[in-house]
Design a protein around this motif. Structure first.
Motif, PDB file in Angstrom:
ATOM      1  N   LEU A 173      38.654  83.360  69.655  1.00 42.78           N
ATOM      2  CA  LEU A 173      38.105  82.155  69.561  1.00 42.78           C
ATOM      3  C   LEU A 173      38.801  81.156  68.563  1.00 42.78           C
ATOM      4  O   LEU A 173      39.354  81.725  67.503  1.00 42.78           O
ATOM      5  N   VAL A 174      38.872  80.028  69.149  1.00 42.69           N
ATOM      6  CA  VAL A 174      39.732  78.970  68.348  1.00 42.69           C
ATOM      7  C   VAL A 174      38.712  77.972  67.726  1.00 42.69           C
ATOM      8  O   VAL A 174      37.919  77.302  68.693  1.00 42.69           O
ATOM      9  N   ARG A 175      38.740  77.705  66.429  1.00 43.34           N
ATOM     10  CA  ARG A 175      37.906  76.717  65.993  1.00 43.34           C
ATOM     11  C   ARG A 175      38.075  75.361  66.489  1.00 43.34           C
ATOM     12  O   ARG A 175      39.204  74.860  66.514  1.00 43.34           O
ATOM     13  N   VAL A 176      37.114  74.397  66.741  1.00 36.78           N
ATOM     14  CA  VAL A 176      37.367  73.213  67.278  1.00 36.78           C
ATOM     15  C   VAL A 176      36.655  72.032  66.212  1.00 36.78           C
ATOM     16  O   VAL A 176      35.703  72.356  65.887  1.00 36.78           O
ATOM     17  N   GLU A 177      37.549  71.152  65.617  1.00 35.02           N
ATOM     18  CA  GLU A 177      37.091  70.468  64.889  1.00 35.02           C
ATOM     19  C   GLU A 177      35.959  69.397  65.437  1.00 35.02           C
ATOM     20  O   GLU A 177      36.078  69.075  66.545  1.00 35.02           O
ATOM     21  N   GLY A 178      34.865  69.233  64.617  1.00 34.95           N
ATOM     22  CA  GLY A 178      33.960  68.234  65.179  1.00 34.95           C
ATOM     23  C   GLY A 178      32.309  69.059  65.209  1.00 34.95           C
ATOM     24  O   GLY A 178      32.258  69.998  64.997  1.00 34.95           O
ATOM     25  N   ARG A 179      31.624  68.165  65.572  1.00 32.31           N
ATOM     26  CA  ARG A 179      30.242  68.868  65.526  1.00 32.31           C
ATOM     27  C   ARG A 179      29.818  68.793  67.094  1.00 32.31           C
ATOM     28  O   ARG A 179      29.857  68.123  67.781  1.00 32.31           O
ATOM     29  N   CYS A 180      28.844  69.892  67.107  1.00 30.49           N
ATOM     30  CA  CYS A 180      28.100  70.152  68.443  1.00 30.49           C
ATOM     31  C   CYS A 180      27.030  68.801  68.620  1.00 30.49           C
ATOM     32  O   CYS A 180      26.442  68.249  67.847  1.00 30.49           O
ATOM     33  N   PRO A 181      27.189  68.290  70.074  1.00 29.70           N
ATOM     34  CA  PRO A 181      26.325  67.326  70.083  1.00 29.70           C
ATOM     35  C   PRO A 181      24.851  67.274  70.416  1.00 29.70           C
ATOM     36  O   PRO A 181      23.954  66.452  70.560  1.00 29.70           O
ATOM     37  N   TRP A 182      24.748  68.881  70.416  1.00 33.67           N
ATOM     38  CA  TRP A 182      23.140  69.379  70.778  1.00 33.67           C
ATOM     39  C   TRP A 182      22.642  69.785  69.110  1.00 33.67           C
ATOM     40  O   TRP A 182      21.349  69.174  69.020  1.00 33.67           O
ATOM     41  N   CYS A 183      23.168  70.412  68.507  1.00 35.42           N
ATOM     42  CA  CYS A 183      22.763  70.741  67.197  1.00 35.42           C
ATOM     43  C   CYS A 183      23.188  70.156  65.813  1.00 35.42           C
ATOM     44  O   CYS A 183      22.777  70.375  64.940  1.00 35.42           O
ATOM     45  N   ASP A 184      24.365  69.481  66.046  1.00 38.45           N
ATOM     46  CA  ASP A 184      25.098  68.725  65.053  1.00 38.45           C
ATOM     47  C   ASP A 184      25.720  69.617  63.889  1.00 38.45           C
ATOM     48  O   ASP A 184      25.980  69.191  63.011  1.00 38.45           O
ATOM     49  N   VAL A 192      28.939  72.368  62.760  1.00 41.86           N
ATOM     50  CA  VAL A 192      30.285  72.284  62.912  1.00 41.86           C
ATOM     51  C   VAL A 192      30.578  73.669  63.652  1.00 41.86           C
ATOM     52  O   VAL A 192      31.277  74.678  63.022  1.00 41.86           O
ATOM     53  N   SER A 193      30.127  74.030  64.804  1.00 43.18           N
ATOM     54  CA  SER A 193      30.123  75.456  65.432  1.00 43.18           C
ATOM     55  C   SER A 193      30.732  75.449  66.827  1.00 43.18           C
ATOM     56  O   SER A 193      30.468  76.439  67.695  1.00 43.18           O
ATOM     57  N   LEU A 194      31.547  74.544  66.884  1.00 44.33           N
ATOM     58  CA  LEU A 194      32.306  74.331  68.215  1.00 44.33           C
ATOM     59  C   LEU A 194      33.251  75.124  68.218  1.00 44.33           C
ATOM     60  O   LEU A 194      34.303  75.563  67.383  1.00 44.33           O
ATOM     61  N   ARG A 195      33.660  76.398  69.267  1.00 46.03           N
ATOM     62  CA  ARG A 195      34.889  77.127  69.323  1.00 46.03           C
ATOM     63  C   ARG A 195      35.352  76.938  70.698  1.00 46.03           C
ATOM     64  O   ARG A 195      34.383  76.964  71.743  1.00 46.03           O
ATOM     65  N   ALA A 196      36.482  77.348  71.058  1.00 45.74           N
ATOM     66  CA  ALA A 196      37.183  77.344  72.144  1.00 45.74           C
ATOM     67  C   ALA A 196      37.498  78.580  72.746  1.00 45.74           C
ATOM     68  O   ALA A 196      38.086  79.534  71.672  1.00 45.74           O
ATOM     69  N   LEU A 197      37.706  78.847  73.877  1.00 44.13           N
ATOM     70  CA  LEU A 197      38.017  80.090  74.434  1.00 44.13           C
ATOM     71  C   LEU A 197      39.269  79.659  75.507  1.00 44.13           C
ATOM     72  O   LEU A 197      39.222  79.322  76.425  1.00 44.13           O
ATOM     73  N   PRO A 198      40.506  80.001  74.528  1.00 48.05           N
ATOM     74  CA  PRO A 198      41.740  79.398  75.422  1.00 48.05           C
ATOM     75  C   PRO A 198      41.908  80.103  76.841  1.00 48.05           C
ATOM     76  O   PRO A 198      42.235  79.081  77.834  1.00 48.05           O
ATOM     77  N   ALA A 199      41.603  81.146  76.927  1.00 48.41           N
ATOM     78  CA  ALA A 199      41.966  81.499  78.399  1.00 48.41           C
ATOM     79  C   ALA A 199      40.990  81.457  79.492  1.00 48.41           C
ATOM     80  O   ALA A 199      41.383  80.998  80.494  1.00 48.41           O
ATOM     81  N   ARG A 200      39.686  80.796  79.016  1.00 43.85           N
ATOM     82  CA  ARG A 200      38.786  80.251  79.831  1.00 43.85           C
ATOM     83  C   ARG A 200      38.792  78.795  80.039  1.00 43.85           C
ATOM     84  O   ARG A 200      38.117  78.244  80.914  1.00 43.85           O
ATOM     85  N   ALA A 227      42.617  66.576  71.187  1.00 41.40           N
ATOM     86  CA  ALA A 227      42.521  67.130  70.150  1.00 41.40           C
ATOM     87  C   ALA A 227      41.858  68.738  70.523  1.00 41.40           C
ATOM     88  O   ALA A 227      42.052  69.649  69.588  1.00 41.40           O
ATOM     89  N   ILE A 228      41.280  68.918  71.469  1.00 42.90           N
ATOM     90  CA  ILE A 228      40.848  70.277  72.045  1.00 42.90           C
ATOM     91  C   ILE A 228      41.891  70.776  72.544  1.00 42.90           C
ATOM     92  O   ILE A 228      42.099  72.209  72.461  1.00 42.90           O
ATOM     93  N   ALA A 229      42.695  70.269  73.684  1.00 44.95           N
ATOM     94  CA  ALA A 229      43.623  70.867  74.342  1.00 44.95           C
ATOM     95  C   ALA A 229      44.840  71.492  73.474  1.00 44.95           C
ATOM     96  O   ALA A 229      45.421  72.441  73.687  1.00 44.95           O
ATOM     97  N   GLY A 230      45.360  70.659  72.376  1.00 45.19           N
ATOM     98  CA  GLY A 230      46.377  71.210  71.466  1.00 45.19           C
ATOM     99  C   GLY A 230      46.050  72.551  71.098  1.00 45.19           C
ATOM    100  O   GLY A 230      46.817  73.506  71.097  1.00 45.19           O
ATOM    101  N   PRO A 231      45.025  72.976  70.146  1.00 42.95           N
ATOM    102  CA  PRO A 231      44.893  74.244  69.529  1.00 42.95           C
ATOM    103  C   PRO A 231      44.876  75.284  70.889  1.00 42.95           C
ATOM    104  O   PRO A 231      45.054  76.453  70.712  1.00 42.95           O
ATOM    105  N   VAL A 232      43.861  74.625  71.924  1.00 41.98           N
ATOM    106  CA  VAL A 232      43.661  75.633  73.027  1.00 41.98           C
ATOM    107  C   VAL A 232      44.872  76.116  73.547  1.00 41.98           C
ATOM    108  O   VAL A 232      45.262  77.356  73.782  1.00 41.98           O
ATOM    109  N   ASP A 233      46.002  75.072  73.750  1.00 41.15           N
ATOM    110  CA  ASP A 233      47.291  75.529  74.337  1.00 41.15           C
ATOM    111  C   ASP A 233      48.248  76.587  73.743  1.00 41.15           C
ATOM    112  O   ASP A 233      48.846  77.041  73.935  1.00 41.15           O
ATOM    113  N   ARG A 234      47.942  76.104  72.391  1.00 42.14           N
ATOM    114  CA  ARG A 234      48.745  76.937  71.277  1.00 42.14           C
ATOM    115  C   ARG A 234      48.278  78.387  71.289  1.00 42.14           C
ATOM    116  O   ARG A 234      49.255  79.224  71.030  1.00 42.14           O
ATOM    117  N   GLU A 235      47.099  78.634  71.639  1.00 42.80           N
ATOM    118  CA  GLU A 235      46.518  80.059  71.701  1.00 42.80           C
ATOM    119  C   GLU A 235      46.557  80.521  72.904  1.00 42.80           C
ATOM    120  O   GLU A 235      46.624  81.896  73.182  1.00 42.80           O
TER     121      GLU A 235
END
Length: 231
Positions: A157-168, A170-178, A221-229
């Motif tokens: 799981l990769v931390r993504v900077e910013g806030r969730c548009p639904w709950c506001d 800072v809990s957004l995470r990325a799954l690089p493989a998916r 900003a999402i693609a950068g950390p996702v691609d690195r992982e």
């Protein structure tokens, strides 16, 4: 699809090909319970009669697999055998598709790691064909995920900077493989009644790559950390 996007796809495909070349021998070792590197508990070897029955039941698949893997009569573990067949067939079909699109002749038969190396060697030319580049990336990623699942590898799981548009939060995470972003806040609920988060407390709302534009973030900003992982 722009050429630079196709180049990004082949660069990511190269990383997945490296992962597959590492994973495939480990998958082969998983075939024999109790062999070095196997996570399964050791058990007594099958009797010659049992081996003959197994060979009769799975003769064609076994013959094809022995050619690719270099032989061997270890008792098969079916979920590993299925994954090996899927990946083996997938690599063969992918190389054939690449060579056909590039106008090359039919490839000679070879073990999977050698075929993966040959595909990697053609990626510069694949980048000239955007649709093919996307296909190669998708297949390499799919097969590596299949191997990883059988080998028990946990997705990062990769931390993504910013806030969730639904709950506001800072809990957004990325799954690089998916190539997906999700909100890990247990209390988060979206406004889509068809989304599982509306009725399943264990479900987390997720955005696939094509929906990243719906997030209050720059997709780059999402693609950068996702691609690195996404190795």
């Amino acid at each position: 699809m722009p050429r630079n996007r196709a180049t990004e796809h082949t660069a990511r495909a190269a990383r997945w090909l490296d992962v597959l070349r590492r994973q495939f021998p480990e998958l082969v070792r998983e075939l024999a319970p109790g062999s070095p590197g196997s996570s399964a508990p050791s058990r007594d070897p099958l009797t010659p009669q049992a081996l003959r029955l197994l060979a009769e039941r799975d003769r064609e698949d076994r013959a094809d697999r022995e050619w690719v893997l270099g032989g061997g009569a270890a008792p098969l573990r079916l979920h590993v055998s299925d994954a090996l067949r899927d990946v083996t067939d997938g690599v063969v079909e992918l190389e054939e598709a690449v060579r056909d699109r590039l106008g090359l002749g039919r490839a000679r038969r070879a073990p999977v790691p050698e075929r993966l190396g040959r595909i990697a060697g053609l990626l510069d030319r694949v980048a000239e064909h955007p649709v093919l580049a996307a296909h190669v990336l998708d297949e390499c990623r799919r097969m590596a995920r299949r191997c990883g699942s059988v080998l028990g590898e946990t997705e990062v799981l990769v931390r993504v900077e910013g806030r969730c548009p639904w709950c506001d939060s800072v809990s957004l995470r990325a799954l690089p493989a998916r190539r997906a972003v999700l909100c890990v806040n247990p209390g988060c609920r979206c406004a889509d009644e068809d989304c599982g988060c509306s009725h399943d407390p264990a479900h987390r709302h997720a955005w696939t790559e094509t929906a990243w534009g719906q997030l209050p973030l720059d997709p780059a900003a999402i693609a950068g950390p996702v691609d690195r992982e996404a190795l």
